[in-house]
Design a protein around this motif. Structure first.
Motif, PDB file in Angstrom:
ATOM      1  N   TYR A 192       0.835  -1.206   0.000  1.00 18.34           N
ATOM      2  CA  TYR A 192       0.000   0.000   0.000  1.00 18.34           C
ATOM      3  C   TYR A 192       0.868   1.254   0.000  1.00 18.34           C
ATOM      4  N   VAL A 193       1.916   1.256   0.806  1.00 19.04           N
ATOM      5  CA  VAL A 193       2.790   2.432   0.889  1.00 19.04           C
ATOM      6  C   VAL A 193       3.481   2.682  -0.448  1.00 19.04           C
ATOM      7  N   LEU A 194       4.021   1.625  -1.050  1.00 10.26           N
ATOM      8  CA  LEU A 194       4.699   1.775  -2.339  1.00 10.26           C
ATOM      9  C   LEU A 194       3.709   2.137  -3.452  1.00 10.26           C
ATOM     10  N   SER A 195       2.463   1.676  -3.330  1.00 12.08           N
ATOM     11  CA  SER A 195       1.433   2.050  -4.293  1.00 12.08           C
ATOM     12  C   SER A 195       1.120   3.542  -4.188  1.00 12.08           C
ATOM     13  N   ALA A 196       1.129   4.060  -2.968  1.00 14.49           N
ATOM     14  CA  ALA A 196       0.878   5.492  -2.772  1.00 14.49           C
ATOM     15  C   ALA A 196       1.992   6.333  -3.381  1.00 14.49           C
ATOM     16  N   SER A 197       3.229   5.878  -3.246  1.00 10.44           N
ATOM     17  CA  SER A 197       4.357   6.585  -3.843  1.00 10.44           C
ATOM     18  C   SER A 197       4.245   6.588  -5.364  1.00 10.44           C
ATOM     19  N   ALA A 198       3.871   5.441  -5.932  1.00  7.83           N
ATOM     20  CA  ALA A 198       3.684   5.359  -7.385  1.00  7.83           C
ATOM     21  C   ALA A 198       2.518   6.236  -7.831  1.00  7.83           C
ATOM     22  N   LEU A 199       1.439   6.250  -7.049  1.00  8.89           N
ATOM     23  CA  LEU A 199       0.291   7.091  -7.355  1.00  8.89           C
ATOM     24  C   LEU A 199       0.690   8.561  -7.406  1.00  8.89           C
ATOM     25  N   ALA A 200       1.465   8.998  -6.422  1.00 10.01           N
ATOM     26  CA  ALA A 200       1.897  10.396  -6.360  1.00 10.01           C
ATOM     27  C   ALA A 200       2.726  10.781  -7.573  1.00 10.01           C
ATOM     28  N   SER A 201       3.436   9.825  -8.144  1.00 10.50           N
ATOM     29  CA  SER A 201       4.300  10.114  -9.296  1.00 10.50           C
ATOM     30  C   SER A 201       3.536  10.171 -10.614  1.00 10.50           C
ATOM     31  N   GLY A 202       2.215   9.928 -10.541  1.00 12.88           N
ATOM     32  CA  GLY A 202       1.449   9.818 -11.781  1.00 12.88           C
ATOM     33  C   GLY A 202       1.527   8.431 -12.358  1.00 12.88           C
ATOM     34  N   ALA A 203       1.884   7.461 -11.516  1.00 10.94           N
ATOM     35  CA  ALA A 203       1.966   6.048 -11.909  1.00 10.94           C
ATOM     36  C   ALA A 203       2.967   5.813 -13.032  1.00 10.94           C
ATOM     37  N   SER A 204       3.895   6.765 -13.218  1.00 11.97           N
ATOM     38  CA  SER A 204       4.777   6.660 -14.377  1.00 11.97           C
ATOM     39  C   SER A 204       6.060   7.461 -14.242  1.00 11.97           C
ATOM     40  N   GLY A 205       6.360   7.978 -13.054  1.00  9.42           N
ATOM     41  CA  GLY A 205       7.553   8.805 -12.901  1.00  9.42           C
ATOM     42  C   GLY A 205       7.379  10.202 -13.447  1.00  9.42           C
ATOM     43  N   LEU A 206       6.119  10.601 -13.710  1.00  5.54           N
ATOM     44  CA  LEU A 206       5.857  11.956 -14.205  1.00  5.54           C
ATOM     45  C   LEU A 206       6.345  12.986 -13.193  1.00  5.54           C
ATOM     46  N   LEU A 207       6.015  12.771 -11.925  1.00 10.26           N
ATOM     47  CA  LEU A 207       6.534  13.584 -10.819  1.00 10.26           C
ATOM     48  C   LEU A 207       7.499  12.716 -10.028  1.00 10.26           C
ATOM     49  N   GLN A 208       8.598  13.291  -9.607  1.00 11.57           N
ATOM     50  CA  GLN A 208       9.634  12.505  -8.922  1.00 11.57           C
ATOM     51  C   GLN A 208      10.066  13.174  -7.621  1.00 11.57           C
TER      52      GLN A 208
END
Length: 613
Positions: free
Chosen positions: A296-312
């Protein structure tokens, strides 16, 4: 691939968690603090579990830590190297043992970002070590693990290439059976590097089968070949969203202080806004296994990035598991994404801004937010934008928060829900960034998010509205969010990447802006001609085409928006669109996108091309 370190830890009835062995043995670094993390809270309730976390090496201090430099955690380069740690924990029930059992753990530390795929190897390594626990056995296990070279499978491609490969379902459009058979036959003894110049779509995963300790065919690992920044571990964004999207409204208790629309903000919007603005987000469970919590925590980090590294910049503030011994260090950070298993965290509302209760599927907003600085302004920042105040917003409602929730609810019942959800989150955050560009340029007269605007050869950038008044009104409503985001590391990182982009077409025009105008606005034939001619003129390099394809997902029509130009009233425009599509069709990924055009479009393309020849 190189394993940098391997550790074992045990729970001593008298001393608590203790680091037992490590290899390589070195006196330079103190790793004793790892024992607390390797043996998480309530682990004795399960026979086995596993989790993933990060180690930060601080070059200035020559030391390892679970936390990045406090002063650089949110803004600026951190000056630390991030290592990925995979940890397996085992509980043995023994009546004669003290406390009726033993707790043991083994962890590997590596710079390889997909460390979670090594779990089958780590499980095997644990069995060998457990049969004869000693420092010598651990050394043998370490050397065996280092014999695998997973990095040779990694594709050396750009971020936009990674987006194309991971967020498009090519299996629907190509005969993937032969390719998948080839990829699944890779073995440790026959590993090779994949080259981005290959004409076929490369596999995004390869199945590694190898012998271990003389037992052939006992170990298999599904190794990703593509890496997206901020997206690591066993993350599942659709599962994260499904857990909370229909739960109670976290801001409903503040109806006396917030407008009704803002108080009724969906919990997913509250979560996304909190992540975007780098608030303190804590995931808590006392019932679920540690590996579910960390997912869940790592999913939240990926979500924050736009699921694609858009935001880092989110991994530096992500801590998949923390306990009470880490609280002091955690609270020094302005923002974080963390997971915990001790119920004590729930009662300390000053420790977090957002509490995601995984046991009850509820998101709580800390009352402490209303006591900080500007009181209820903090709640407004994580609430929905009150679009009901905008008379003409319905014309572009696709990119509102309410429409996002509606789309996500439909996607969650789709067979390919994870891919669709990731694309939708990416497009939503991309629209937020583009609106921020418009906001900066309109109110601040320049935009670090897009420093190339003044040099554009084609007019138009950022977001667009039916009229200027609509744009001013919406940007005014969102001003607080934009200003808060401008203080974050993800903002600074995005500005840096845009200033140093190697995508030449981005120096001449805002491709995303003009593609969306073609999709969402009823543009005149003259305006459409201007856009198509500019695309053909300025899209020249392979990376330009890759960037174009990253904005045209197959499930949203792919190159259809470009093929519309084949039917333009102007002969010149039709010919230029043919030339543009011809460039795309020769591209390593573009050939697949081109093949996905409708038969009518292909016939029109062939007819015009034949006439030109």
């Amino acid at each position: 691939m190189s394993i940098d370190y391997i550790f074992t830890a045990v729970f001593d009835p008298d001393q608590g968690p203790v680091l037992q062995y490590q290899f390589p043995r070195t006196g330079h670094y103190d790793f004793r603090f790892l024992a607390e993390v390797m043996l998480p809270d309530r682990i004795h309730e399960r026979n086995e579990d596993w989790l993933q976390f990060f180690l930060h090496f601080h070059e200035d201090l020559q030391s390892f830590s679970l936390f990045p430099s406090v002063t650089k955690a949110i803004k600026g380069p951190d000056g630390s190297k991030v290592y990925h740690v995979l940890n397996v924990i085992h509980t043995k029930r023994e009546q004669l043992a003290k406390r009726n059992g033993t707790l043991s753990a083994m962890a590997i530390c590596t710079s390889f970002p997909h460390v979670q795929v090594l779990k089958p190897l780590l499980d095997s390594a644990w069995k060998r070590f457990d049969a004869s626990p000693s420092s010598l056995t651990l050394e043998h296990v370490f050397k065996e693990l280092c014999s695998y070279d997973f990095n040779s499978f990694t594709l050396d491609v750009s971020l936009n290439s990674s987006v194309i490969l991971t967020l498009n379902d090519f299996h629907r459009y190509i005969n993937s059976e032969s390719q998948s058979q080839k990829s699944l036959m890779r073995t440790a003894s026959h590993s090779r590097s994949f080259h981005s110049s290959d004409k076929k779509i490369p596999p995004t995963k390869v199945l590694l089968s190898s012998s271990t300790y003389g037992k052939p065919g006992t170990i298999t690992c599904e190794v990703p070949t593509v890496f997206l920044p901020e997206c690591v571990g066993e993350y599942d964004i659709s599962n994260l969203i499904q857990t909370f999207i229909n739960s109670s409204l976290p801001l409903s208790k503040y109806t006396s202080s917030l407008p009704i629309d803002e108080a009724h903000t969906n919990p997913i919007i509250v979560l996304i806004n909190s992540l975007l603005l780098q608030k303190r987000v804590l995931f808590l469970t006392s019932k679920l296994p540690a590996h579910v919590l960390t997912s869940y925590v790592l999913s939240a980090s990926a979500l924050a990035s736009g699921a694609s590294g858009l935001l880092q910049g989110y991994l530096n503030m992500t801590f998949p598991y923390v306990d009470l011994s880490n609280v002091d260090e955690l609270l020094k950070l302005p923002g974080y994404i963390a997971g915990a298993m001790n119920p004590t965290f729930q009662y300390h509302q000053d420790w977090w801004d957002l509490l995601c209760d995984l046991d009850n599927c509820i998101i709580h907003v800390s009352p402490e937010l209303t006591k900080k600085n500007m009181s209820f302004r903090n709640l407004e920042l994580i609430a929905s934008v009150p679009y009901n105040q905008l008379s003409s917003i319905n014309k572009l409602k696709e990119h509102t928060e309410q429409q996002l929730i509606s789309d996500l609810q439909k996607m969650l019942i789709h067979r390919n829900k994870e891919l669709l959800v990731r694309w939708r989150i990416r497009s939503y955050l991309l629209s937020f960034i583009r609106k921020a560009v418009s906001y900066e340029y309109m109110f601040l007269e320049s935009s670090p998010l897009n420093p190339h605007i003044e040099k554009y050869k084609v007019e138009g950038f950022g977001w667009f509205w039916p009229d200027r008044t609509s744009g001013v009104n919406e940007l005014s409503l969102m001003a607080g969010k934009f200003e808060e985001w401008r203080k974050t590391k993800s903002y600074e990182n995005y500005c840096h990447r845009m200033a140093n982009t190697d995508i030449s077409v981005a120096l001449y025009m805002d491709v995303s802006y003009h593609l969306d105008r073609l999709r969402l606005q009823a543009v005149s034939s003259a305006e459409a001609a201007r856009i198509y001619l500019a695309l053909e003129q300025y899209i020249q390099t392979d990376e330009d085409i890759t960037y174009l394809l990253s904005l045209c997902p197959l499930h949203e029509g792919g190159l259809t928006i470009i093929s519309y130009g084949l039917y333009h009233i102007s002969t010149i425009v039709r010919e230029k669109v043919v030339k543009l599509l011809e460039k795309v069709s020769r591209h390593k990924y573009g050939q697949i996108f081109f093949s996905c055009l409708s038969e009518v479009d292909k016939l029109m393309y062939a007819s015009i091309k034949s006439y030109l020849e």
